[in-house]
Enzyme design. Sequence first.
Site, mmCIF file in Angstrom:
data_model
loop_
_atom_site.group_PDB
_atom_site.id
_atom_site.type_symbol
_atom_site.label_atom_id
_atom_site.label_comp_id
_atom_site.label_asym_id
_atom_site.label_seq_id
_atom_site.Cartn_x
_atom_site.Cartn_y
_atom_site.Cartn_z
ATOM 1 N N GLY A 97 0.822 -1.204 0.000
ATOM 2 C CA GLY A 97 0.000 0.000 0.000
ATOM 3 C C GLY A 97 0.847 1.242 0.000
ATOM 4 C CG ASN A 98 -0.305 4.621 -1.702
ATOM 5 O OD1 ASN A 98 -1.006 5.503 -1.202
ATOM 6 N ND2 ASN A 98 -0.708 3.894 -2.736
ATOM 7 N NE ARG A 99 4.931 6.384 4.905
ATOM 8 C CZ ARG A 99 4.938 5.781 6.093
ATOM 9 N NH1 ARG A 99 3.931 5.939 6.921
ATOM 10 N NH2 ARG A 99 5.963 5.034 6.441
#
Length: 234
Positions: A33-35
């Site tokens: 995932g990412n932020r």
Amino acid sequence: AEPKALPRDLEGRRVVISAGGTREPLDPVRYLGNRSSGRQGYALARVAAHRGAEVTLVAAHTADLAAPAGVRVIKVGTAEELRSVMLAEADGADAVVMAAAVADFRPVSHVEHKIKKSDRDPDPLALTRNPDILAELVEARGAGKLAASLIVGFAAETGDATTSVLDHGRAKLARKGCDLLVVNAVGDGRAFEVEDNAGWLLGGDGTEEPIPFGAKSRLASTLWDAVNRQWHRQ
Ligand code: CTP
Ligand code: CA
């Protein structure tokens, strides 16, 4: 909070906005995932709805954000899911805005059962490229397979030793072929590199407008102003 009396200048327009970060599963309990918080995409949706547009928000994973009033929200997980919803929803839209942080890569295989550890080191994680949804929307429109008046992309750039934020933005706009690209300057070099500006709004027609540093709702207003100007020119 938005100012109380926003103009209803987007009335009669249908807009589709993607937000948040995609999650690419590895097994039933793990993902890449990412932020991304989704806040910029939600601000775009909220402001557009306040200004009278019919808004569809296609939301990948976000922080715990309240659904904006009067906005249709479609939740998605992976880049592949986001892609198919965007291709369907974008058809006939007056504007499509790709504010989502789409994972560039996903694990080659998504296994059905939880991966177990053993005594040996794990295999390296094999990744494959995800489709570029923004580029695909532009391509589908060019091929006459999708009717969308305006297609907008976002880019967060840091700049590096040889290329400035603005030049990275210009190159990305050319590569993606979209009508507008919001370029955000991010990272430590920002103040030095861009002085007072948080970014630029680059037009496919060569126009370049600085975006002043400010709240995400302010950036949203700036973008809808630019979109509205382009609609009036069409
Ligand atoms: N985007 C997309 N599909 C992808 C990757 C990005 O639609 N698979 C969209 C994003 O939503 C954004 C724009 O393309 O509107 C730019 O994303 P960005 O990550 O900055 O561009 P990339 O082409 O992925 O280039 P890089 O990450 O290498 O800078
Ligand atoms: Ca990327």
